[in-house]
Design a protein around this motif. Structure first.
Motif, PDB file in Angstrom:
ATOM      1  N   ALA A 140       0.830  -1.213   0.000  1.00  0.00           N
ATOM      2  CA  ALA A 140       0.000   0.000   0.000  1.00  0.00           C
ATOM      3  C   ALA A 140       0.859   1.255   0.000  1.00  0.00           C
ATOM      4  O   ALA A 140       0.525   2.255  -0.646  1.00  0.00           O
ATOM      5  CB  ALA A 140      -0.931  -0.008   1.203  1.00  0.00           C
ATOM      6  N   LYS A 141       1.985   1.214   0.701  1.00  0.00           N
ATOM      7  CA  LYS A 141       2.878   2.370   0.737  1.00  0.00           C
ATOM      8  C   LYS A 141       3.580   2.565  -0.610  1.00  0.00           C
ATOM      9  O   LYS A 141       3.897   3.695  -0.992  1.00  0.00           O
ATOM     10  CB  LYS A 141       3.888   2.214   1.864  1.00  0.00           C
ATOM     11  N   THR A 142       3.818   1.475  -1.321  1.00  0.00           N
ATOM     12  CA  THR A 142       4.377   1.581  -2.670  1.00  0.00           C
ATOM     13  C   THR A 142       3.371   2.259  -3.594  1.00  0.00           C
ATOM     14  O   THR A 142       3.744   3.042  -4.472  1.00  0.00           O
ATOM     15  CB  THR A 142       4.747   0.192  -3.220  1.00  0.00           C
ATOM     16  N   GLY A 143       2.096   1.930  -3.400  1.00  0.00           N
ATOM     17  CA  GLY A 143       1.049   2.603  -4.159  1.00  0.00           C
ATOM     18  C   GLY A 143       0.333   1.730  -5.165  1.00  0.00           C
ATOM     19  O   GLY A 143      -0.826   1.980  -5.492  1.00  0.00           O
ATOM     20  N   ARG A 144       0.991   0.709  -5.661  1.00  0.00           N
ATOM     21  CA  ARG A 144       0.371  -0.225  -6.599  1.00  0.00           C
ATOM     22  C   ARG A 144       0.916  -1.615  -6.327  1.00  0.00           C
ATOM     23  O   ARG A 144       2.072  -1.764  -5.908  1.00  0.00           O
ATOM     24  CB  ARG A 144       0.649   0.138  -8.062  1.00  0.00           C
ATOM     25  N   PHE A 179     -11.517  -9.856   0.485  1.00  0.00           N
ATOM     26  CA  PHE A 179     -10.433  -8.889   0.613  1.00  0.00           C
ATOM     27  C   PHE A 179     -10.218  -8.132  -0.689  1.00  0.00           C
ATOM     28  O   PHE A 179      -9.864  -6.945  -0.673  1.00  0.00           O
ATOM     29  CB  PHE A 179      -9.144  -9.591   1.038  1.00  0.00           C
ATOM     30  N   ALA A 180     -10.443  -8.795  -1.820  1.00  0.00           N
ATOM     31  CA  ALA A 180     -10.314  -8.114  -3.113  1.00  0.00           C
ATOM     32  C   ALA A 180     -11.300  -6.952  -3.206  1.00  0.00           C
ATOM     33  O   ALA A 180     -10.960  -5.865  -3.690  1.00  0.00           O
ATOM     34  CB  ALA A 180     -10.548  -9.100  -4.255  1.00  0.00           C
ATOM     35  N   VAL A 181     -12.521  -7.189  -2.747  1.00  0.00           N
ATOM     36  CA  VAL A 181     -13.535  -6.124  -2.766  1.00  0.00           C
ATOM     37  C   VAL A 181     -13.140  -4.994  -1.829  1.00  0.00           C
ATOM     38  O   VAL A 181     -13.230  -3.800  -2.177  1.00  0.00           O
ATOM     39  CB  VAL A 181     -14.916  -6.689  -2.377  1.00  0.00           C
ATOM     40  N   ARG A 186     -11.031   0.672  -1.123  1.00  0.00           N
ATOM     41  CA  ARG A 186     -10.087   1.606  -0.509  1.00  0.00           C
ATOM     42  C   ARG A 186      -9.018   2.127  -1.464  1.00  0.00           C
ATOM     43  O   ARG A 186      -8.572   3.263  -1.339  1.00  0.00           O
ATOM     44  CB  ARG A 186      -9.411   0.925   0.691  1.00  0.00           C
ATOM     45  N   TYR A 187      -8.606   1.292  -2.417  1.00  0.00           N
ATOM     46  CA  TYR A 187      -7.471   1.653  -3.284  1.00  0.00           C
ATOM     47  C   TYR A 187      -7.827   1.664  -4.767  1.00  0.00           C
ATOM     48  O   TYR A 187      -6.942   1.823  -5.611  1.00  0.00           O
ATOM     49  CB  TYR A 187      -6.299   0.684  -3.049  1.00  0.00           C
ATOM     50  N   GLY A 188      -9.086   1.473  -5.090  1.00  0.00           N
ATOM     51  CA  GLY A 188      -9.465   1.421  -6.498  1.00  0.00           C
ATOM     52  C   GLY A 188      -8.802   0.239  -7.178  1.00  0.00           C
ATOM     53  O   GLY A 188      -8.803  -0.867  -6.644  1.00  0.00           O
ATOM     54  N   ASP A 189      -8.223   0.486  -8.352  1.00  0.00           N
ATOM     55  CA  ASP A 189      -7.573  -0.601  -9.084  1.00  0.00           C
ATOM     56  C   ASP A 189      -6.085  -0.686  -8.784  1.00  0.00           C
ATOM     57  O   ASP A 189      -5.348  -1.411  -9.457  1.00  0.00           O
ATOM     58  CB  ASP A 189      -7.797  -0.439 -10.590  1.00  0.00           C
ATOM     59  N   ALA A 190      -5.617   0.015  -7.755  1.00  0.00           N
ATOM     60  CA  ALA A 190      -4.180   0.078  -7.482  1.00  0.00           C
ATOM     61  C   ALA A 190      -3.639  -1.203  -6.850  1.00  0.00           C
ATOM     62  O   ALA A 190      -2.495  -1.590  -7.097  1.00  0.00           O
ATOM     63  CB  ALA A 190      -3.854   1.276  -6.588  1.00  0.00           C
ATOM     64  N   ILE A 191      -4.438  -1.845  -6.006  1.00  0.00           N
ATOM     65  CA  ILE A 191      -3.993  -3.080  -5.348  1.00  0.00           C
ATOM     66  C   ILE A 191      -5.031  -4.165  -5.596  1.00  0.00           C
ATOM     67  O   ILE A 191      -6.212  -3.995  -5.288  1.00  0.00           O
ATOM     68  CB  ILE A 191      -3.787  -2.878  -3.839  1.00  0.00           C
ATOM     69  N   PHE A 253      -7.194  -5.404 -14.835  1.00  0.00           N
ATOM     70  CA  PHE A 253      -8.632  -5.294 -14.566  1.00  0.00           C
ATOM     71  C   PHE A 253      -9.175  -6.581 -13.950  1.00  0.00           C
ATOM     72  O   PHE A 253     -10.374  -6.865 -14.006  1.00  0.00           O
ATOM     73  CB  PHE A 253      -9.386  -4.955 -15.853  1.00  0.00           C
ATOM     74  N   VAL A 254      -8.281  -7.369 -13.341  1.00  0.00           N
ATOM     75  CA  VAL A 254      -8.663  -8.657 -12.757  1.00  0.00           C
ATOM     76  C   VAL A 254      -8.461  -8.608 -11.252  1.00  0.00           C
ATOM     77  O   VAL A 254      -7.350  -8.353 -10.776  1.00  0.00           O
ATOM     78  CB  VAL A 254      -7.822  -9.804 -13.351  1.00  0.00           C
TER      79      VAL A 254
END
Length: 271
Positions: A140-144, A179-181, A186-191, A253-254
């Motif tokens: 999360a700190k990396t961002g993606r 957890f994916a949802v 929280r992070y959109g498509d970033a994680i 997008f998966v």
């Protein structure tokens, strides 16, 4: 054209990295250009694998930790960040079965080793959840980033003898979707989080259950082959393509998916 399947510039940690499937995961990540943290309880194997990668021009670090020990996981995370400065992905490869989690056909079903079943379920579920809590924070700190869990055919079909393993992997599937949802909220498509579901692959944990000392099949091995349309066990390296895809930007997008790599086992009705 950019190669979206490349892991160049990405740092991925693999729990269970000292196992047979873990070795293929590690090598596949390195071959795709990624740097890798090899995490397991066996220091000698982790260091041997990391040294071989580094000598061949790759980037790897050996990390020793039990996936059920948060303090050890935190120390491993810090060691990886000290070396690479970032974390882009996690493969939750640790798990498996153990003798006390097996119920033999001649044993009383109402006197099964519940503590053994619980222990197997714990290592598969909490051995996935706890590393995600620790290493996911760094992602999360990396961002993606991308997290890949390891499911199993046992999560979707009733595989005899190994109740604890069945329950553990079924719980991993539930966690994988939930957890994916929550990550997306929280992070959109970033994680992203997804799962691989291997069919029958020979490992040190199941080799004696599926094969005989002379290289033939046990009765259980024959049943597995009969239910697998490809009529063979999988080669660990045959998991690499699917794993690299899920870790790479090619699967942007998966999320929340379970990808079966099973020779058709999950779809075969037996007739």
């Amino acid at each position: 054209m950019d190669n979206n399947f490349s892991l160049k510039g990405k740092v991925i940690i693999v729990t269970g990295g000292t196992g047979i499937l873990g070795n293929s995961f590690v090598n596949g990540i390195v071959e795709a250009g990624g740097a890798v943290g090899i995490l397991g309880r066996n220091r000698q194997i982790a260091e041997e694998r990391a040294d071989a990668i580094n000598k061949n021009g790759g980037q790897a670090i050996a990390l020793v930790a039990d996936v059920l020990n948060e303090a050890e996981l935190q120390a491993a995370k810090q060691a990886l960040l000290n070396r690479f400065g970032r974390l882009d992905g996690l493969v939750n490869g640790a798990g498996g079965n153990m003798p006390q989690g097996v119920l033999q056909p001649d044993e009383d079903i109402f006197a099964m080793n519940l503590d053994g079943m619980k222990k197997v379920m714990e290592v598969n579920l909490w051995g996935t959840l706890l590393p995600t809590q620790v290493f996911g924070e760094a992602i999360a700190k990396t961002g993606r980033g991308s997290i890949v869990n390891i499911s199993s055919m046992n999560s979707k079909r009733a595989i005899t003898k190994v109740l604890g393993y069945n329950m553990g992997k079924a719980a991993v599937d539930c966690y994988n979707q939930w957890f994916a949802v929550e990550l997306a909220n929280r992070y959109g498509d970033a994680i992203r989080m997804n799962a691989l579901a291997p069919g029958f692959f020979l490992t040190e944990q199941n080799r004696n259950l599926l094969t005989t000392p002379d290289g033939g099949y046990t009765q259980r091995g024959e049943l597995a082959i009969r239910q697998t349309p490809f009529k063979r066990f999988g080669n660990p390296d045959e998991l690499i393509g699917a794993l690299v895809w899920l870790l790479s930007d090619a699967s942007a997008f998966v999320t929340g998916s379970m990808l079966c790599v099973d020779g058709g086992f999950s779809i075969f009705g037996g007739v």
